[in-house]
Motif scaffolding. Structure first.
Motif, PDB file in Angstrom:
ATOM      1  N   THR A  62       0.827  -1.211   0.000  1.00 18.64           N
ATOM      2  CA  THR A  62       0.000   0.000   0.000  1.00 18.64           C
ATOM      3  C   THR A  62       0.860   1.258   0.000  1.00 18.64           C
ATOM      4  OG1 THR A  62      -1.775  -1.162   1.173  1.00 18.64           O
ATOM      5  CG2 THR A  62      -1.820   1.252   1.222  1.00 18.64           C
ATOM      6  N   VAL A 102       0.615   3.931  -2.923  1.00 21.71           N
ATOM      7  CA  VAL A 102       0.182   5.307  -2.667  1.00 21.71           C
ATOM      8  C   VAL A 102       1.235   6.302  -3.148  1.00 21.71           C
ATOM      9  CG1 VAL A 102      -0.302   6.980  -0.832  1.00 21.71           C
ATOM     10  CG2 VAL A 102      -1.397   4.729  -0.796  1.00 21.71           C
ATOM     11  N   THR A 108      -0.127   8.764  -6.200  1.00 23.15           N
ATOM     12  CA  THR A 108      -0.258  10.190  -5.883  1.00 23.15           C
ATOM     13  C   THR A 108       0.628  11.055  -6.758  1.00 23.15           C
ATOM     14  OG1 THR A 108       1.370   9.996  -4.080  1.00 23.15           O
ATOM     15  CG2 THR A 108      -0.962   9.791  -3.485  1.00 23.15           C
ATOM     16  N   PHE A 135       2.376   9.275   6.265  1.00 22.19           N
ATOM     17  CA  PHE A 135       1.832   7.962   5.926  1.00 22.19           C
ATOM     18  C   PHE A 135       2.893   6.875   6.089  1.00 22.19           C
ATOM     19  CE2 PHE A 135       0.541   4.757   2.671  1.00 22.19           C
ATOM     20  CZ  PHE A 135      -0.631   4.367   3.276  1.00 22.19           C
ATOM     21  N   LEU A 144      -4.106   7.033   9.289  1.00 23.41           N
ATOM     22  CA  LEU A 144      -4.200   6.481   7.939  1.00 23.41           C
ATOM     23  C   LEU A 144      -5.447   6.989   7.224  1.00 23.41           C
ATOM     24  CD1 LEU A 144      -3.238   2.732   8.558  1.00 23.41           C
ATOM     25  CD2 LEU A 144      -1.799   4.514   7.552  1.00 23.41           C
ATOM     26  N   LEU A 197      -5.122   9.349   3.813  1.00 25.25           N
ATOM     27  CA  LEU A 197      -5.648   8.808   2.566  1.00 25.25           C
ATOM     28  C   LEU A 197      -6.924   9.517   2.133  1.00 25.25           C
ATOM     29  CD1 LEU A 197      -4.896   5.038   3.174  1.00 25.25           C
ATOM     30  CD2 LEU A 197      -3.693   6.615   1.656  1.00 25.25           C
ATOM     31  N   SER A 198      -7.701  10.001   3.077  1.00 26.13           N
ATOM     32  CA  SER A 198      -8.883  10.795   2.731  1.00 26.13           C
ATOM     33  C   SER A 198      -8.472  12.104   2.070  1.00 26.13           C
ATOM     34  CB  SER A 198      -9.726  11.081   3.973  1.00 26.13           C
ATOM     35  OG  SER A 198     -10.262   9.889   4.513  1.00 26.13           O
ATOM     36  N   PHE A 225      -5.750  12.582   0.226  1.00 25.28           N
ATOM     37  CA  PHE A 225      -5.377  12.254  -1.156  1.00 25.28           C
ATOM     38  C   PHE A 225      -6.620  11.989  -2.009  1.00 25.28           C
ATOM     39  CE2 PHE A 225      -1.018  10.773   0.399  1.00 25.28           C
ATOM     40  CZ  PHE A 225      -0.351  11.838  -0.191  1.00 25.28           C
ATOM     41  N   ALA A 226      -7.589  11.276  -1.438  1.00 29.36           N
ATOM     42  CA  ALA A 226      -8.819  10.986  -2.180  1.00 29.36           C
ATOM     43  C   ALA A 226      -9.542  12.274  -2.545  1.00 29.36           C
ATOM     44  CB  ALA A 226      -9.731  10.084  -1.347  1.00 29.36           C
ATOM     45  N   PHE A 244      -9.282   5.136  -4.917  1.00 27.12           N
ATOM     46  CA  PHE A 244      -9.324   5.849  -3.636  1.00 27.12           C
ATOM     47  C   PHE A 244     -10.688   5.703  -2.963  1.00 27.12           C
ATOM     48  CE2 PHE A 244      -5.493   8.396  -4.866  1.00 27.12           C
ATOM     49  CZ  PHE A 244      -4.782   8.181  -3.698  1.00 27.12           C
ATOM     50  N   LEU A 302     -10.808   2.301  -1.528  1.00 25.73           N
ATOM     51  CA  LEU A 302      -9.868   2.263  -0.409  1.00 25.73           C
ATOM     52  C   LEU A 302     -10.494   2.837   0.854  1.00 25.73           C
ATOM     53  CD1 LEU A 302      -7.030   1.953   0.864  1.00 25.73           C
ATOM     54  CD2 LEU A 302      -6.457   4.179  -0.121  1.00 25.73           C
ATOM     55  N   VAL A 341      -6.650   0.674  -4.868  1.00 27.16           N
ATOM     56  CA  VAL A 341      -5.842   1.820  -5.269  1.00 27.16           C
ATOM     57  C   VAL A 341      -4.550   1.381  -5.958  1.00 27.16           C
ATOM     58  CG1 VAL A 341      -4.451   2.110  -3.162  1.00 27.16           C
ATOM     59  CG2 VAL A 341      -5.168   4.114  -4.482  1.00 27.16           C
TER      60      VAL A 341
END
Length: 261
Positions: A68, A72, A76, A93, A137, A141-142, A144-145, A167, A170, A214
């Protein structure tokens, strides 16, 4: 005169090469090696595959977090995000991935559960650290989403769809993980330790399937971009793949709902 904008190439920011990518790739490789090592330990030492105390946990978590983290860092690089913000988010992260795998591995070698274990002060500290790390986490990740949906990602045909779908799915995995922790902590604090460990089982398939969308969907987009398929054909295939992945998520969610107690 009209101007055109060239999409950012993977591994580069709006201003130059990304050192953070190399750090994430190296860290991810170490975590993957840790997972493989503990698979070997399981093969030699034996023991159960299931249950709160098993060599499975450092093995699967090492492999999952390592993959992961690498994924990521890669995906990204297609996002329209400032270099400094992306570097900061990736650093947080990566550090969190190391903390999560280290805590799980430590408890495996101590032969005690890593999650939902509040038997001693030390075990409680490890368990709560892992829970807080899970929240970190979700937050990173939220972020980035959110970027992937606010600004169209760069990349070959189908990549924006693959990234956004990856995403989104994910986040389902992260929320299912948060639900497992929340339910387990509640049962533990109310004196139902055995039930707390058992309560996570129904959500594990949903959690596992959702986490790697992802990586899987963008990787498919990249592979298709290296064929002779036209952009419309590539997009159609990505849409079908996304639909199939979504159906798998729905199926595991339905199974969790039917078996959840």
């Amino acid at each position: 005169m009209a101007t055109t904008t060239t999409p950012a190439a993977p591994g580069r920011t709006l201003g130059g090469p990304r050192t953070a990518d190399r750090l994430c790739h190296a860290t991810g490789a170490v975590l993957i090696l840790s997972g493989l090592f503990h698979l070997a330990v399981l093969a030699v030492d034996g023991g159960p595959w299931d249950g709160p105390v098993s060599w499975r946990k450092p093995a699967t978590f090492g492999l999952s977090f390592g993959l992961t983290l690498v994924a990521v860092a890669w995906v990204t690089s297609y996002l329209e995000i400032g270099a400094r913000l992306r570097t900061l988010l990736l650093a947080v992260f990566a550090a969190d991935c190391v903390v999560e795998v280290a805590g799980i591995t430590l408890q495996a070698w101590r032969r005690v559960p890593s999650h939902l274990d509040m038997e001693t002060g030390f075990d409680t500290a490890v368990s709560m650290t892992l829970a807080v790390g899970g929240g970190v986490l979700v937050a990173v990740l939220s972020a980035f989403a959110l970027v992937s949906f606010r600004r169209r990602p760069a990349g070959p045909a189908g990549m924006p769809l693959a990234l956004r779908a990856g995403f989104a799915i994910l986040l389902v995995g992260l929320l299912s993980g948060a639900a497992m922790i929340a339910r387990g902590v509640h049962l533990t604090r109310t004196g139902h330790q055995a039930a707390a460990y058992a309560s996570t089982a129904p959500l594990k398939p949903l959690h596992g399937v959702s986490l790697h969308a992802v990586l899987v969907l963008p990787a498919l987009a990249l592979l298709l971009s290296r064929t002779r398929l036209t952009a419309p054909a590539t997009t159609r295939i990505l849409r079908a793949a996304t639909a199939c992945y979504a159906l798998a998520v729905v199926a595991t969610a339905a199974w969790a709902a039917l078996t959840y107690r």
